[in-house]
Design a protein around this motif. Structure first.
Motif, PDB file in Angstrom:
ATOM      1  N   TYR A 109     -11.517  -2.912   2.885  1.00  0.00           N
ATOM      2  CA  TYR A 109     -11.604  -4.368   2.704  1.00  0.00           C
ATOM      3  C   TYR A 109     -12.139  -4.976   4.003  1.00  0.00           C
ATOM      4  CZ  TYR A 109      -8.946  -3.814  -1.570  1.00  0.00           C
ATOM      5  OH  TYR A 109      -8.564  -3.452  -2.832  1.00  0.00           O
ATOM      6  N   LEU A 126      -0.916  -4.882   3.927  1.00  0.00           N
ATOM      7  CA  LEU A 126      -2.320  -4.911   3.535  1.00  0.00           C
ATOM      8  C   LEU A 126      -2.497  -5.667   2.220  1.00  0.00           C
ATOM      9  CD1 LEU A 126      -3.573  -1.295   4.370  1.00  0.00           C
ATOM     10  CD2 LEU A 126      -3.340  -3.278   5.842  1.00  0.00           C
ATOM     11  N   ILE A 175       0.274   7.405   6.999  1.00  0.00           N
ATOM     12  CA  ILE A 175       0.029   5.969   7.108  1.00  0.00           C
ATOM     13  C   ILE A 175      -1.373   5.743   7.655  1.00  0.00           C
ATOM     14  CG2 ILE A 175       0.691   3.831   8.280  1.00  0.00           C
ATOM     15  CD1 ILE A 175       3.507   4.604   8.132  1.00  0.00           C
ATOM     16  N   LEU A 196      -1.091   6.947 -13.994  1.00  0.00           N
ATOM     17  CA  LEU A 196      -2.114   6.030 -13.521  1.00  0.00           C
ATOM     18  C   LEU A 196      -2.155   4.783 -14.417  1.00  0.00           C
ATOM     19  CD1 LEU A 196      -4.130   6.114 -11.247  1.00  0.00           C
ATOM     20  CD2 LEU A 196      -5.843   6.912 -12.854  1.00  0.00           C
ATOM     21  N   TYR A 248      -4.140   7.578   4.754  1.00  0.00           N
ATOM     22  CA  TYR A 248      -4.258   6.837   3.495  1.00  0.00           C
ATOM     23  C   TYR A 248      -4.225   5.336   3.735  1.00  0.00           C
ATOM     24  CZ  TYR A 248      -3.655  11.490   1.743  1.00  0.00           C
ATOM     25  OH  TYR A 248      -3.831  12.820   1.531  1.00  0.00           O
ATOM     26  N   GLY A 249      -3.288   4.896   4.603  1.00  0.00           N
ATOM     27  CA  GLY A 249      -3.233   3.472   4.936  1.00  0.00           C
ATOM     28  C   GLY A 249      -4.516   3.031   5.621  1.00  0.00           C
ATOM     29  N   GLY A 250      -4.985   3.843   6.556  1.00  0.00           N
ATOM     30  CA  GLY A 250      -6.188   3.506   7.308  1.00  0.00           C
ATOM     31  C   GLY A 250      -7.409   3.390   6.406  1.00  0.00           C
ATOM     32  N   ALA A 302      10.549   7.280   6.593  1.00  0.00           N
ATOM     33  CA  ALA A 302       9.100   7.443   6.583  1.00  0.00           C
ATOM     34  C   ALA A 302       8.490   6.713   5.389  1.00  0.00           C
ATOM     35  CB  ALA A 302       8.747   8.930   6.521  1.00  0.00           C
ATOM     36  N   VAL A 316      -8.611   7.726 -10.717  1.00  0.00           N
ATOM     37  CA  VAL A 316      -7.761   7.127  -9.685  1.00  0.00           C
ATOM     38  C   VAL A 316      -8.543   6.085  -8.907  1.00  0.00           C
ATOM     39  CG1 VAL A 316      -6.520   7.569  -7.543  1.00  0.00           C
ATOM     40  CG2 VAL A 316      -6.281   9.148  -9.460  1.00  0.00           C
ATOM     41  N   THR A 355       5.715   3.511   5.260  1.00  0.00           N
ATOM     42  CA  THR A 355       4.480   3.506   4.469  1.00  0.00           C
ATOM     43  C   THR A 355       4.452   2.318   3.514  1.00  0.00           C
ATOM     44  OG1 THR A 355       4.679   5.898   4.515  1.00  0.00           O
ATOM     45  CG2 THR A 355       2.980   4.990   3.106  1.00  0.00           C
ATOM     46  N   ILE A 381      -4.815  -8.957   1.370  1.00  0.00           N
ATOM     47  CA  ILE A 381      -5.846  -8.961   0.333  1.00  0.00           C
ATOM     48  C   ILE A 381      -5.622 -10.116  -0.644  1.00  0.00           C
ATOM     49  CG2 ILE A 381      -6.705  -7.661  -1.660  1.00  0.00           C
ATOM     50  CD1 ILE A 381      -6.047  -5.103   0.086  1.00  0.00           C
ATOM     51  N   LEU A 383      -0.890  -2.945  -9.416  1.00  0.00           N
ATOM     52  CA  LEU A 383      -2.072  -3.114  -8.559  1.00  0.00           C
ATOM     53  C   LEU A 383      -2.392  -4.590  -8.340  1.00  0.00           C
ATOM     54  CD1 LEU A 383      -4.344  -0.264  -9.964  1.00  0.00           C
ATOM     55  CD2 LEU A 383      -3.058  -0.268  -7.825  1.00  0.00           C
ATOM     56  N   PHE A 396       3.734  -0.875   5.388  1.00  0.00           N
ATOM     57  CA  PHE A 396       2.347  -0.960   5.836  1.00  0.00           C
ATOM     58  C   PHE A 396       1.430  -1.377   4.683  1.00  0.00           C
ATOM     59  CE2 PHE A 396      -1.830   0.855   6.864  1.00  0.00           C
ATOM     60  CZ  PHE A 396      -2.043   0.246   8.090  1.00  0.00           C
ATOM     61  N   PHE A 397       1.589  -0.688   3.553  1.00  0.00           N
ATOM     62  CA  PHE A 397       0.765  -1.039   2.405  1.00  0.00           C
ATOM     63  C   PHE A 397       1.080  -2.453   1.906  1.00  0.00           C
ATOM     64  CE2 PHE A 397      -0.443   3.365   2.276  1.00  0.00           C
ATOM     65  CZ  PHE A 397      -1.718   3.335   1.744  1.00  0.00           C
ATOM     66  N   TYR A 432      -7.428   2.755   3.180  1.00  0.00           N
ATOM     67  CA  TYR A 432      -7.242   1.576   2.325  1.00  0.00           C
ATOM     68  C   TYR A 432      -7.600   0.314   3.122  1.00  0.00           C
ATOM     69  CZ  TYR A 432      -4.741  -1.480  -1.023  1.00  0.00           C
ATOM     70  OH  TYR A 432      -4.402  -2.435  -1.944  1.00  0.00           O
ATOM     71  N   LEU A 433      -7.093   0.296   4.366  1.00  0.00           N
ATOM     72  CA  LEU A 433      -7.327  -0.852   5.245  1.00  0.00           C
ATOM     73  C   LEU A 433      -8.811  -1.134   5.434  1.00  0.00           C
ATOM     74  CD1 LEU A 433      -5.544  -2.347   7.892  1.00  0.00           C
ATOM     75  CD2 LEU A 433      -7.176  -0.896   9.043  1.00  0.00           C
ATOM     76  N   GLU A 458      -8.400   1.666  -9.128  1.00  0.00           N
ATOM     77  CA  GLU A 458      -8.175   0.781  -7.997  1.00  0.00           C
ATOM     78  C   GLU A 458      -9.300  -0.243  -7.869  1.00  0.00           C
ATOM     79  OE1 GLU A 458      -7.445   2.837  -4.222  1.00  0.00           O
ATOM     80  OE2 GLU A 458      -7.897   0.887  -3.324  1.00  0.00           O
ATOM     81  N   GLU A 489       4.542  12.045   7.181  1.00  0.00           N
ATOM     82  CA  GLU A 489       4.351  10.727   6.578  1.00  0.00           C
ATOM     83  C   GLU A 489       3.736   9.742   7.567  1.00  0.00           C
ATOM     84  OE1 GLU A 489       5.184   8.542   2.896  1.00  0.00           O
ATOM     85  OE2 GLU A 489       6.018  10.491   3.363  1.00  0.00           O
TER      86      GLU A 489
END
Lengths: 328, 269, 264
Positions: free
Chosen positions: B195, C36, B184, C182, B187-189, C25, B36, C29, C40, C191, C32-33, B191-192, B40, B180
């Motif tokens: 970078y 980001l 955020i 995956l 998992y969001g944090g 919810a 995983v 999410t 990027i 991705l 938000f992603f 990921y953030l 990424e 959820e």
């Protein structure tokens, strides 16, 4: 005798959120909050003496498990006094739970993937049981519950009956003064139930451990408890000896009559006709209102009788009637 | 305290032995945990052939951020697995948390000891590999201070995200519907902050500077490790706030946890 | 018979619509992603205006599109059929007078359409507030997009179902599933747009059905493929969908035979 459990004016109320219904419900739910007050336990009083074995009964949702949760320190009462074993259960959780034991028939305290004996070892450390006492207790319970054949088996591979025996043993290794059993025989076969009842009686009689037992199996109550408490809609509606329960609620005896001839109509005053077919009638009567001889006389004066018998009320029907009709 | 540690050690032993019983599924989990993370990172590394930079940073420099975050988040996920909000919420609903409350040991010890996901080792090892790669290609100047500070940065992030897990779990005493929202942040944090923070829009970066001080966890320490200038002109101690942010959020999380347990005791959820 | 499957799809559609709290919810999410991922990609672009046909607005739209279809295509994995096999529900379903695959297909169609509306369309509307998105300009482009979206769901479903049939052979099929899903994330262009990868990766991807699961939809939406290439892309999508469905049917037959012989 020393009281181990003191409960007075114990109350527990919950706010239950009420949701709007209808088309704009989800929007309304976001904006306004409405809640309803539920009195799960509505002012109950009782004491339990050290060494007693008490059955705590009541229909689902009557407040039984809320009471048990307060007694075990999981829940804080809304008001009232609650002292168990000299502790206020929820205040000093760690010291309090070290001296009680709890067995829940529906779930296990043991570690799923571990052999039974290793779960016991963990309990030894969790409860800081001195090694000598641990060994003595384990040997004694091993004898009584016949644990030896599966001590090395992971809990996940045990049968329900074996798991229950292991769970009971685990709850007792630290010599608790007070034991809570919640449905200890649920789902077990007749032999397994009997074995567990015998064991509960043994620890109550020999070790003088105080036991509070909640169950839906009336046979458990009949075999084990002299005293029962019944809770309904948050209130204690009965607290006393099992025998007295029958006197008080079990007023209904049944008279079964086989007639010598066919009658079109067999009603008598003082008894309720439950059924009538094939020359057999079943009446229900309240012995406090009419005695059996008087009723028999009333019937025999009007009809020719071939045979008759009287059935005593049994505890199971009595309690079921209490639950169903909610007599008080 | 010593007893708590002894119990924790024994509970961990149970978890580890249990997991090793299922060898096949354990190795599969370990392998897919590596995959995983690797996927990424591979996606990013492969497009670097074309783009050569991201916000002025080289692949090696971003790999430093990425590797450090992966190591920390992996350790956190392993150690604080018992507080994974999803699983903890389920244990409250199914009554397993009641069982924990009925045992005479600290709740924190027991919840931490209720789960120890060894398979996260995959993520940690891969993260370490990425960090090693980063260190090699960036040819950074190691000083003693940097060597000593590196584990503190990891600790800071472990505590920060561990705290978020605890907060998320505590929320499940009230409701399971909002998990959820905390996801955020976790998992969001994570990921953030894997970078460089200067690539984000100002408002987003400000949120994660002043409201949630995540910028100090990874980005600022890496600026220091790589001897890069600070584009936002914070005081010179900014790179060294990471452990402090970690400890502070962890302490706050514990306070919230205690409050939550009290609430649970008065409502039974 | 068709009415039965229509009812199944309708129920599943309605059930999915009731999960509104989860949808809100999930949307938060996803957004938000999305933010980001935009940051990027723009940071990677630097001063570039177009990369492999992706303009700046195009690549932003790409992040939106790929975030929007996560629920529609169950991109992060789907294990429902696996659970049904392990629980023994499938053995019970065999007694019912219906085709097992069609039943599940109908059910997933209902779920997918509801997700596309609840999570997908809503997502794009909110995303529009944050960014300037591009849209297909002609009616033909919209039609091509709709066709491609439908085909992408078929490819996705067939692949997911195929992966789930592993449950017939192993009680630990979930680990295998995670690996299989995956691969989707990587080779479908979720991705990163596939066109950004080195040629050898793109070549590798072209041997799998995964590009037809998402990348094709994106390139059709953005107008990167058009004319004869568009027709070819749609035909390839359809071919993969068909091929996978035939394969699934065969594997399912083997699996069910095994289930019957071993007695579930």
């Amino acid at each position: 005798m020393l009281s181990i459990v003191h409960v007075s004016k114990l109350e527990k109320t919950f706010h239950v959120r009420r949701y709007h219904q209808g088309r704009w419900a989800s929007l309304q739910n976001l904006v306004t909050r409405r809640s309803r007050l539920i009195r799960a336990v509505d002012g109950i009083d009782f004491t339990i003496e050290a060494g007693e074995l008490v059955g705590y009964l009541g229909p689902n949702g009557a407040g039984k498990s809320t009471t048990i949760k307060m007694l075990t320190g999981l829940l804080v009462p809304s008001s009232g006094r609650l002292i168990v074993n000299g502790f206020v259960p929820w205040k000093d959780r760690r010291h309090y739970v070290a001296r009680i034991g709890a067995v829940f028939g529906q779930r296990t305290t043991l570690w799923w993937d571990l052999p039974v004996i290793e779960s016991f070892e963990l309990h030894r450390h969790l409860y800081q049981i001195p090694t000598g006492r641990f060994k003595r207790n384990l040997a004694e319970f091993n004898d009584l519950l016949e644990l030896a054949p599966f001590l090395d088996v992971p809990v996940r591979s045990l049968s329900l009956g074996q798991r229950m025996r292991a769970d009971i043993c685990a709850a007792l290794l630290h010599d608790p003064e007070l034991l809570f059993f919640d449905e200890p025989t649920i789902g077990l076969d007749v032999v397994a139930k009997e074995r567990i009842r015998n064991f509960i009686r043994h620890i109550n009689e020999e070790r003088e451990t105080t036991v509070l037992l909640t169950t839906h199996d009336i046979a458990d109550v009949q075999r084990l408890c002299r005293r029962v408490m019944i809770i309904d809609r948050g209130k204690l509606i009965f607290d006393g000896e099992l025998a007295r329960l029958l006197e008080r609620f079990g007023g209904h005896h049944r008279l079964i009559v086989d007639f010598a001839e066919s009658y079109a109509e067999v009603a008598v005053i003082g008894a309720e006709l439950l059924s009538y077919s094939d020359q057999r009638a079943i009446y229900r009567f309240d012995r406090r209102k009419i005695t059996a001889p008087a009723l028999i006389q009333a019937v025999s004066e009007r009809y020719a009788i071939r045979d008759l018998s009287i059935e005593e009320p049994d505890i199971e029907t009595t309690i079921r009637t209490i639950y169903e009709k909610r007599l008080l | 305290m010593r007893q708590a540690f002894d119990i924790y050690r024994r509970l961990l032993g149970v978890q580890i032995r249990s997991q090793l019983q299922y060898r096949v599924s354990f190795s599969f989990d370990l392998f897919s945990a590596i995959l995983v993370t690797a996927t990424e990172f591979a996606a990013l590394a492969l497009v670097f052939e074309r783009f050569e930079q991201i916000g002025g940073w080289t692949l090696g420099e971003v790999a430093f951020l990425f590797g450090l975050l992966e190591i920390s988040f992996g350790i956190m996920d392993m150690v604080f697995g018992g507080f994974d909000p999803q699983d903890f919420g389920a244990s409250v609903r199914h009554g397993s948390f009641d069982q924990i409350m009925l045992r005479p040991a600290h709740l924190l010890t027991q919840v931490l000891g209720s789960q120890f996901a060894l398979r996260r080792l995959g993520r940690i090892v891969f993260g370490a590999g990425v960090l090693l790669f980063a260190v090699t290609v960036t040819q950074l100047d190691w000083t003693l201070a940097k060597v000593l500070y590196l584990p503190l940065v990891v600790t800071g992030m472990v505590l920060f995200f561990g705290g978020l897990y605890i907060v998320g779990s505590t929320i499940t005493f009230w409701t399971v519907e909002s998990i959820e929202a905390i996801n955020i942040l976790t998992y969001g944090g994570s990921y953030l902050i894997s970078y460089p923070m200067h690539i984000y829009q100002n408002w987003l970066r400000r949120i994660f500077t002043y409201l949630v001080p995540a910028i100090f966890l990874n980005y600022y320490p890496v600026l220091y490790f790589l001897d890069k200038p600070d584009p936002f002109g914070f005081p010179a101690f900014a790179p060294f706030l990471s452990p402090l942010v970690g400890v502070a959020s962890f302490v706050a999380a514990l306070a919230f946890w205690r409050f939550g347990v009290k609430h649970y005791q008065s409502t039974g959820s | 018979m068709l009415k039965l499957y229509f009812e199944v799809a309708k129920r599943s559609f309605q059930r999915t619509l009731t999960y509104r709290a989860a949808a809100v919810a999930g949307l938060a999410t996803n957004i938000f992603f999305g933010l980001l991922r935009v940051a990027i990609l723009l940071a990677l672009y630097g001063d570039r205006q177009v990369v492999e046909g992706y303009t700046v607005a195009g690549v932003i739209t790409y992040t939106g599109l790929s975030q929007a279809v996560i629920a529609y295509l169950s991109l992060f994995g789907w294990y429902d059929f696996m659970y049904a096999v392990h629980r023994g529900d499938v053995a019970a379903d065999l007694l019912k007078p219906m085709n097992l695959f069609s039943f599940w297909l109908a059910q997933d169609l209902g779920r997918a359409v509801a997700s596309l509306l609840l999570r997908g369309v809503t997502f794009m509307l909110i995303y529009e507030i944050f960014f300037d998105l591009t849209y297909p300009t002609t009616i033909w482009a919209w039609l091509a997009l709709a066709t491609s979206l439908l085909l992408s769901w078929l490819v996705s479903f067939a692949w997911r179902f195929l992966v789930n049939t592993a449950a017939f052979w192993s009680p630990n099929a979930r680990g295998f599933g995670r690996f299989a899903f995956l691969s989707v994330l990587f080779f479908s262009g979720f991705l990163m747009p596939l066109a950004f990868f080195p040629a050898w990766v793109q070549k590798l991807a072209s041997f799998t059905p995964f590009p037809y699961l998402l990348n094709t939809v994106v390139e059709i939406y953005l107008g990167i493929v058009s004319g004869p290439a568009l027709v070819e892309a749609l035909l390839l999508q359809a071919a993969w969908a068909l091929g996978l469905i035939v394969l699934v049917q065969a594997v399912l037959r083997f699996g069910l035979r095994r289930l019957v012989i071993l007695g579930g």
